[in-house]
Design a protein around this motif. Structure first.
Motif: not given
Length: 501
Positions: A399-420
């Motif tokens: 119940l106590h995470p130690q993860t890290a994250a980024l939140i991307f706000e994207i202007e695009g459409d259903s075909s836009s691909v995010l590669t990490v």
């Protein structure tokens, strides 16, 4: 005015916390606009030393002495890190009190001396030549057992009250994030709702009360202030004017007014109360509750996160959270990552970096100035990509995470691909795929660190605008505040507007 994000209550190795002051300030600057690094300074009515309390008493006394010895250096370092327009620091230190509850003193003055007093009120009085306020924190503990003493509360010296921290949430005895620390459970007599119902007037703050030198550690509490500019003077003016609200971690942008008066304000009753709320969240909005005098008055339900959205508009805005962590590495797993968007553009990026999960010293813990040197950094960002580094740890509990994250706000459409690409492995998903649900990938065969692409959230699910009208007077002063809950369990508690008959 603009929303600024900060932490008014974080601890490090300047007293009995851990990690260097410089590392703490560097961590704060990475994802906050302002902070206060607080040293533990005194406990006038501390229990007497006994065999059972030997460790408790000793680490407090050693911490107090350490701050006194180094106060000039601490104060000078915090002063040096205050750069108008870039990053704001405030000075401060803490007074424990079994009788009155714990408070931390805040001041914009770099000359504030370190003195002792028998109570928070007497400490503020003794510091009268300097601009100071006393912020009560973890107020929900048992009365007389480090919980708030509302009979002694003064809105003149405490315009802001900390309602959420690593200790938990003190809004009510049924709020999420129960008190689970060794200091005990929360008591309804000391909750924020009870204080509001008693007629107390103050605004809300979230802050970490984190003891490993990581201000703004994600999920442990942050505060929003509405200020004219990013300067110490403007932040201080906002605190005195009570233009604050509390968030757990996500920077949920809120604008709440009653008859045009912003949160924290007092406004004269004109017979009709026009409430307006505008929210831009960081995940899907699950529920919004308007409280009147501490009781639920109006409710707005969002869309359930368990109902996938299969279709999407040709073009629109979405938020995609990319989270790194898991695995069984207790010493820290270092990530080097970059992201690329093949079509559309990245409008904004929000970091969700955590420090090590430490709330208080325990026997066996050793001083380590580099405990908070985690390399969590958004290195670069453009409209099509980003590069970042971070350190994650084995989750403290389920119940106590130690993860890290980024939140991307994207202007695009259903075909836009995010590669990490992370640590040599590459993963790519389209908005269309992520609208149907999350996707996770592991880095090795077993007990592995992993990457999680959260469900994509369309703008219709993370933006809310609402209006309500109330014509019923209940008391000579009616208080309206707001609770916002996201799909991911992150909250915002917006400070009351007080309507005075």
């Amino acid at each position: 005015m603009k929303l600024l994000w900060g932490d008014l209550h974080n601890h490090c190795g300047i007293t009995y916390g851990f990690g260097s002051l410089e590392n703490a300030l560097e961590a704060a600057k990475e994802q906050l606009d302002f902070c206060a690094i607080i040293g533990h300074a005194m406990w006038p009515d501390m229990p007497k030393r006994s065999a059972e309390l030997e460790f408790l008493v000793d680490f407090h006394l050693e911490g107090f002495a350490k701050l006194r010895t180094n106060w000039e250096s601490v104060r000078e370092t915090i002063k040096e890190w205050n750069v108008p327009g870039q990053f704001v620091t405030l000075q401060g230190y803490e007074i424990h009190s079994s009788e009155f509850g714990d408070h931390h003193i805040l001041s914009p003055s770099d000359e504030i001396p370190l003195i002792t007093a028998e109570s928070p009120a007497k400490l503020v009085a003794a510091l009268a030549p300097y601009p100071v306020i006393a912020v009560p924190h973890h107020v929900g503990y048992t009365p007389g057992y480090r919980g708030m003493n509302w009979d002694a509360f003064s809105e003149q010296i405490s315009p802001v009250v900390e309602v959420f921290s690593k200790h938990g949430c003190s809004m009510s005895d049924s709020s999420p994030y129960a008190y689970l620390h060794t200091m005990g459970p929360r008591d309804s007599r000391n909750t924020i709702v009870h204080a509001i119902q008693r007629g107390k007037r103050f605004s809300f703050a979230g802050s970490t009360d984190h003891h490993a030198g990581y201000p703004g550690s994600y999920g442990d509490g942050r505060v929003a202030v509405l200020a004219a500019e990013k300067t110490r003077e403007a932040v201080w003016e906002a605190l005195l004017a009570r233009r604050t609200y509390a968030i757990t971690g996500d920077k949920i942008a809120c604008h709440f007014t009653v008859n045009g008066a912003i949160f924290g304000s007092e406004v004269k009753d004109i017979g009709s109360r026009q409430l307006q709320l505008d929210v831009t969240a960081c995940d899907g909005i699950e529920k919004i509750t308007i409280f009147k005098n501490g009781k639920p008055w109006a409710l707005a339900n969002g869309t359930s996160s368990t109902s996938p959205i299969i279709s999407a508009p040709a073009k629109g805005k979405y938020k995609v959270r990319v989270e790194l962590g898991w695995g069984d590495n207790e010493q820290g797993y270092e990530w080097q990552a970059n992201a690329h968007l093949d079509s559309g553009k990245i409008i904004s990026i929000e970091t969700c970096f955590r420090g090590r999960s430490v709330l208080a010293p325990t026997p066996g813990m050793r001083e380590n100035p580099n405990m908070n040197a985690l390399g969590n950094k958004l290195i670069s960002s453009t409209e099509t990509g980003a590069q970042w580094s971070c350190t994650t740890f084995k989750n403290a509990t389920t119940l106590h995470p130690q993860t890290a994250a980024l939140i991307f706000e994207i202007e695009g459409d259903s075909s836009s691909v995010l590669t990490v690409e992370a640590n040599g492995s590459t993963f790519a998903y389209s908005i269309g795929e992520l609208l149907t649900g999350s996707r996770s990938v592991h880095m090795k065969p077993h007990n592995s660190e992993a990457i999680l692409f959260h469900r994509a959230v369309p703008v219709s699910e993370y933006v809310f605008n609402g209006e309500w009208t109330d014509t019923e007077k209940e008391h000579d002063v009616d208080a309206y505040h707001v609770e916002i809950k996201q799909w991911n369990g992150q909250f915002a508690w917006i400070s009351p507007v007080f309507v005075i008959a």
